[in-house]
Every structure is written in C-alpha cells, then in structure tokens.
Motif scaffolding. Structure first.
Motif, PDB file in Angstrom:
ATOM      1  N   GLU A 102     -22.052 -25.669  71.845  1.00 45.61           N
ATOM      2  CA  GLU A 102     -21.232 -27.001  71.529  1.00 45.61           C
ATOM      3  C   GLU A 102     -19.828 -26.353  70.737  1.00 45.61           C
ATOM      4  N   LEU A 103     -18.782 -27.134  71.118  1.00 45.74           N
ATOM      5  CA  LEU A 103     -17.469 -26.921  70.786  1.00 45.74           C
ATOM      6  C   LEU A 103     -17.237 -27.781  69.531  1.00 45.74           C
ATOM      7  N   VAL A 104     -16.254 -27.640  68.932  1.00 45.22           N
ATOM      8  CA  VAL A 104     -15.644 -28.242  67.651  1.00 45.22           C
ATOM      9  C   VAL A 104     -14.259 -28.464  67.918  1.00 45.22           C
ATOM     10  N   ASP A 105     -13.850 -29.659  67.899  1.00 48.00           N
ATOM     11  CA  ASP A 105     -12.514 -30.046  68.004  1.00 48.00           C
ATOM     12  C   ASP A 105     -11.854 -30.394  66.659  1.00 48.00           C
ATOM     13  N   GLY A 106     -10.258 -30.495  66.540  1.00 54.15           N
ATOM     14  CA  GLY A 106      -9.652 -30.721  65.254  1.00 54.15           C
ATOM     15  C   GLY A 106      -8.722 -29.746  65.440  1.00 54.15           C
ATOM     16  N   LYS A 107      -7.751 -29.814  64.444  1.00 58.70           N
ATOM     17  CA  LYS A 107      -6.305 -29.195  64.483  1.00 58.70           C
ATOM     18  C   LYS A 107      -6.585 -27.628  63.859  1.00 58.70           C
ATOM     19  N   ALA A 108      -5.811 -27.085  64.233  1.00 63.18           N
ATOM     20  CA  ALA A 108      -5.839 -25.393  64.035  1.00 63.18           C
ATOM     21  C   ALA A 108      -5.601 -25.255  62.258  1.00 63.18           C
ATOM     22  N   ALA A 109      -6.704 -24.433  61.901  1.00 59.64           N
ATOM     23  CA  ALA A 109      -6.843 -24.258  60.578  1.00 59.64           C
ATOM     24  C   ALA A 109      -7.054 -22.883  60.074  1.00 59.64           C
ATOM     25  N   LYS A 110      -5.978 -21.803  60.341  1.00 60.49           N
ATOM     26  CA  LYS A 110      -6.221 -20.673  59.912  1.00 60.49           C
ATOM     27  C   LYS A 110      -6.206 -20.321  58.361  1.00 60.49           C
ATOM     28  N   GLU A 111      -5.651 -20.927  57.528  1.00 59.11           N
ATOM     29  CA  GLU A 111      -5.698 -20.873  56.251  1.00 59.11           C
ATOM     30  C   GLU A 111      -5.627 -22.539  55.808  1.00 59.11           C
ATOM     31  N   VAL A 112      -6.535 -22.500  54.790  1.00 55.83           N
ATOM     32  CA  VAL A 112      -6.747 -23.977  53.928  1.00 55.83           C
ATOM     33  C   VAL A 112      -6.394 -23.761  52.617  1.00 55.83           C
ATOM     34  N   LYS A 113      -5.757 -24.517  52.120  1.00 54.12           N
ATOM     35  CA  LYS A 113      -5.381 -24.255  50.500  1.00 54.12           C
ATOM     36  C   LYS A 113      -5.941 -25.667  49.872  1.00 54.12           C
ATOM     37  N   ILE A 114      -6.611 -25.634  48.750  1.00 53.15           N
ATOM     38  CA  ILE A 114      -7.034 -26.717  48.041  1.00 53.15           C
ATOM     39  C   ILE A 114      -6.487 -26.576  46.419  1.00 53.15           C
ATOM     40  N   ARG A 115      -6.030 -27.743  46.301  1.00 53.07           N
ATOM     41  CA  ARG A 115      -5.406 -27.814  44.768  1.00 53.07           C
ATOM     42  C   ARG A 115      -6.205 -28.785  44.090  1.00 53.07           C
ATOM     43  N   TYR A 116      -6.919 -28.219  42.802  1.00 54.76           N
ATOM     44  CA  TYR A 116      -7.445 -29.174  42.016  1.00 54.76           C
ATOM     45  C   TYR A 116      -6.725 -29.589  40.780  1.00 54.76           C
ATOM     46  N   PHE A 117      -5.939 -28.531  40.171  1.00 52.07           N
ATOM     47  CA  PHE A 117      -4.692 -28.565  39.313  1.00 52.07           C
ATOM     48  C   PHE A 117      -3.791 -27.586  39.717  1.00 52.07           C
ATOM     49  N   ASP A 118      -2.612 -27.438  39.176  1.00 47.48           N
ATOM     50  CA  ASP A 118      -1.675 -26.518  39.456  1.00 47.48           C
ATOM     51  C   ASP A 118      -2.039 -24.986  39.013  1.00 47.48           C
ATOM     52  N   ASN A 119      -3.045 -24.799  38.061  1.00 44.90           N
ATOM     53  CA  ASN A 119      -3.694 -23.533  37.689  1.00 44.90           C
ATOM     54  C   ASN A 119      -5.198 -23.535  38.197  1.00 44.90           C
ATOM     55  N   LEU A 120      -5.673 -24.301  38.887  1.00 44.92           N
ATOM     56  CA  LEU A 120      -6.710 -24.101  39.774  1.00 44.92           C
ATOM     57  C   LEU A 120      -6.779 -24.355  41.346  1.00 44.92           C
ATOM     58  N   LYS A 121      -6.515 -23.398  41.978  1.00 45.55           N
ATOM     59  CA  LYS A 121      -6.400 -23.488  43.563  1.00 45.55           C
ATOM     60  C   LYS A 121      -7.535 -22.477  44.261  1.00 45.55           C
ATOM     61  N   VAL A 122      -7.894 -23.171  45.235  1.00 48.42           N
ATOM     62  CA  VAL A 122      -8.788 -22.262  46.214  1.00 48.42           C
ATOM     63  C   VAL A 122      -8.215 -22.311  47.392  1.00 48.42           C
ATOM     64  N   SER A 123      -8.305 -21.233  48.025  1.00 46.02           N
ATOM     65  CA  SER A 123      -8.050 -21.103  49.432  1.00 46.02           C
ATOM     66  C   SER A 123      -9.040 -20.285  50.311  1.00 46.02           C
ATOM     67  N   TYR A 124      -8.911 -20.566  51.754  1.00 39.78           N
ATOM     68  CA  TYR A 124      -9.763 -20.076  52.687  1.00 39.78           C
ATOM     69  C   TYR A 124      -8.930 -19.573  53.876  1.00 39.78           C
ATOM     70  N   VAL A 125      -9.153 -18.282  54.171  1.00 36.00           N
ATOM     71  CA  VAL A 125      -8.658 -17.480  55.182  1.00 36.00           C
ATOM     72  C   VAL A 125      -9.623 -17.182  56.545  1.00 36.00           C
ATOM     73  N   TYR A 126      -9.211 -17.722  57.699  1.00 36.11           N
ATOM     74  CA  TYR A 126     -10.047 -17.518  58.852  1.00 36.11           C
ATOM     75  C   TYR A 126      -9.797 -16.221  59.477  1.00 36.11           C
ATOM     76  N   ASP A 127     -11.060 -15.893  59.714  1.00 39.98           N
ATOM     77  CA  ASP A 127     -11.365 -14.641  60.796  1.00 39.98           C
ATOM     78  C   ASP A 127     -11.979 -14.866  62.105  1.00 39.98           C
ATOM     79  N   PRO A 128     -11.120 -14.996  63.218  1.00 43.49           N
ATOM     80  CA  PRO A 128     -11.730 -15.446  64.431  1.00 43.49           C
ATOM     81  C   PRO A 128     -12.879 -14.411  65.082  1.00 43.49           C
ATOM     82  N   SER A 129     -12.721 -13.253  64.399  1.00 38.25           N
ATOM     83  CA  SER A 129     -13.664 -12.185  65.081  1.00 38.25           C
ATOM     84  C   SER A 129     -15.117 -12.249  64.545  1.00 38.25           C
TER      85      SER A 129
END
Length: 354
Positions: free
Chosen positions: A220-247
């Motif tokens: 099964e394949l997934v569709d959507g927009k490319a997302a190599k890095e995703v950043k999530i901001r709860y507050f200016d001093n609370l941020k989460v990010s995720y970086v993708y490794d295709p391997s």
C-alpha cells in the motif's frame, strides 16, 4: 561318401543362415522412462499466489510489527515528564505510542504506552491529569503516575482506571526510585517490569488481548504532500519538530531544536507515524491546569513515509483516531506519536512543513 557330403552341405547351410540372421538384427533402443511429477493442488497454487502467505502470524497491536507469539501482556501507560529539567528522558524511545498534551502553562507531558517493549526503567514520572488517564483507560492500559491533585486522586482511588500511584511507593527501590542527578519533582523513575508484579498484588489484571490498530501492508502506498521536516508550535517556547530519513522511512524527533534521545543509551526517538490533532483547550484554575476536549473531533494531520495529509479525528471508544474519507486511516507499522495542540495557534499557524 555321398551321404557324408550331403550332411556337410546341410550343416554349412545352417551355419550361413544363422550368421545372416545375427547380422540383420539391429539393436533396439529403449524408450526413456519419463519421471512422473504430481500436479500441484488448488490449495498449493493458491498459497503460491496468496499475498498474505508471508504475513506474520502474530503482530503487536500498537505497532503492527511481527511478534514471535501472541502478545498477551497488558499495556502500561506512564506519565512521563517533559520539563526541560527532565530531558533527556529514560525509556521513552521504547514506547509504542506517545501522546503529547499540554499540562499547565507552556509545558507538555507525555502519556507513553508500552506493550511490545518493556524497558527496565522509565522516567522521570510525573503527576496525573484527567485527559491522560482517560486516554490510558481507552487503551485498556495500567496507568502509572506519581502524585495528583486531590480531586483527581479521589477519582483514581475510586477506580476510574486501573492505576498505580508512585507516591505510595516513593523510592521503595522495587517499583520507584529517586535519582540523585536530578532534583524533585524531576527525579522519580519507575522500574517498569515490576509494574506487573505490583499490579497483581493489587488485584489488577496484567494480561489482555488488545485490539490491533489498522496498519498499511507493504504494497500500500500513501499519498499527500512531501514532508521532509515537520514543525509543530505549541507556544513560542515549546516547539516540536520531526525530520524524515527516507532510508528508514522514519522521523527523528526534536524538542525545542534538540534531538530527543535516551539518557542512558543516547538512542534517538524515531517514529513511523506522526498525528497532529487540534482541539479546544481551556484553562480551569489559577495553576494553569487545562480541560482538553477529546470528544468532539476535529481537523488534523497524518504524517508518514515522507508525506503529510489533512485528516479528521474522531473519538472512537475513548481513543482519538484518524479518519480519511470517513474511514479509519491506516498507520505505517512502527511507533506513533500523537501531538494534541490548541486551536490557537491550530493547524494553520502551528504546523509547518517542507
């Protein structure tokens, strides 16, 4: 004499006839014997073409990864501290699913659900909140925490969810211990395998066949927009990010720009699925505790295999589950992190990707 000549001629004639017959006989080649092979049965032919033939007999219900035998140990949900003085955490990398909710002010805490892996130590462990123990209960997990406000502890003592409070085992060195390299309340750690023994002593069920989430197959394949890095901001001093490794097809997690790793092993937190849900948050007291709406549903994102897709989330038997076109969205096999954010800033202003 004449008689002798006649006998001799007859003998000579017989000899010549015998030689002629011997020379005229050609060797007869034997026909090769064909090996008899059995035709495959319809069942054998079906097995050769069946795409499910190589699927594992057992999987872990929260990760979809293969299990050697049917998993029967009950899940454990642990309140894990995420204050900057509590990082890096211990054992968090082993959780099957992790929910990140805001606790009070600009601080989040984790509800880490363990089932496929039970690390020796997890922590630091922190106090309870309603939406954490409600989520643990929806997972049918044993809820482990350390302390609670009186009104919350009253409900927990009444059995709203099967639970173990570290305040009653503080530093007993069997279930909980205090570490000297951190100061309270950021130094309480639970010896996770011993949760099962203590639970049994308290007549809490320790075995359960958990219902599996829906997972993608290899085809099964997934569709959507490319997302190599995703950043999530709860507050200016609370941020989460995720970086993708295709391997590896996994995302590495960062908290406030610092890679999330295990305190002891330095293993990075790597996840196969990221869910981001926006919902109503309301501050309910002067300490900054919150009510978080887990019931009404709303908008969200599903991030997996380098793609991001807009989804809806709905409450299904107490669990916040992702939906695409009215159907429960499938997760990629592996670990999952769920980030629940306020409607302000919400998805539009609080989530960016590239």
């Amino acid at each position: 004499m004449r008689k002798f000549v006649i006998i001799l001629l007859i003998a000579l004639f017989g000899f010549l006839v015998a030689c002629s017959d011997k020379e005229s006989q050609e060797p007869v080649e034997e026909e090769p014997v064909e090996e008899q092979t059995e035709e495959p049965t319809e069942q054998e032919e079906a097995e050769e073409t069946d795409p499910e033939k190589d699927e594992p007999e057992f999987i872990y219900p929260l990760t979809g990864l293969p299990a050697e035998e049917e998993p029967t140990n009950r899940a454990i949900g642990v309140m894990v501290n995420n204050h900057n003085k509590a990082r890096p955490q211990t054992g968090l990398v082993k959780a099957d699913m992790v929910y990140e909710f805001l606790a009070e002010g600009p601080i989040s805490r984790f509800l880490a659900i363990y089932q496929s892996e039970i690390p020796d130590v997890v922590g630091p462990v922190r106090s309870a909140r309603e939406y954490y123990y409600e989520t643990a209960d929806a997972h049918e997990a044993i809820y482990v925490y350390h302390g609670a406000a009186n009104f919350i502890e009253k409900d927990l003592r009444a059995g709203v969810v099967d639970n173990i409070n570290g305040a009653y085992y503080d530093n007993d060195q069997f279930l909980f211990k205090r570490e000297s390299f951190r100061q309270a309340p950021h130094n309480s750690y639970v010896m996770l395998p011993n949760v099962y023994e203590v639970a049994s002593r308290n007549n809490i069920e320790t075995e359960k066949k958990h219902e599996a989430w829906d997972f993608l197959s290899d085809e099964e394949l997934v569709d959507g927009k490319a997302a190599k890095e995703v950043k999530i901001r709860y507050f200016d001093n609370l941020k989460v990010s995720y970086v993708y490794d295709p391997s590896t097809e996994r995302y590495t997690r960062y908290s406030d720009g610092i890679k999330s790793t295990d305190l002891n092993t330095e293993e990075a937190v790597e996840v196969s699925n990221i869910l981001v849900y926006e919902t109503e948050h309301e501050i309910i007291d002067n300490v900054g505790r919150r009510f978080i709406d887990r019931e009404s549903g709303g908008d969200g994102y599903l991030i997996q295999k380098g793609k991001i897709k807009k989804i809806k989330w709905k409450n299904v038997d107490g669990l916040m589950k992702p939906f695409i076109d009215g159907e429960v969205a499938k997760l990629a096999p592996g670990k999952t992190w769920i980030n629940v954010i306020p409607k302000s800033p919400g998805l539009d202003k609080g989530v960016t990707y590239e």
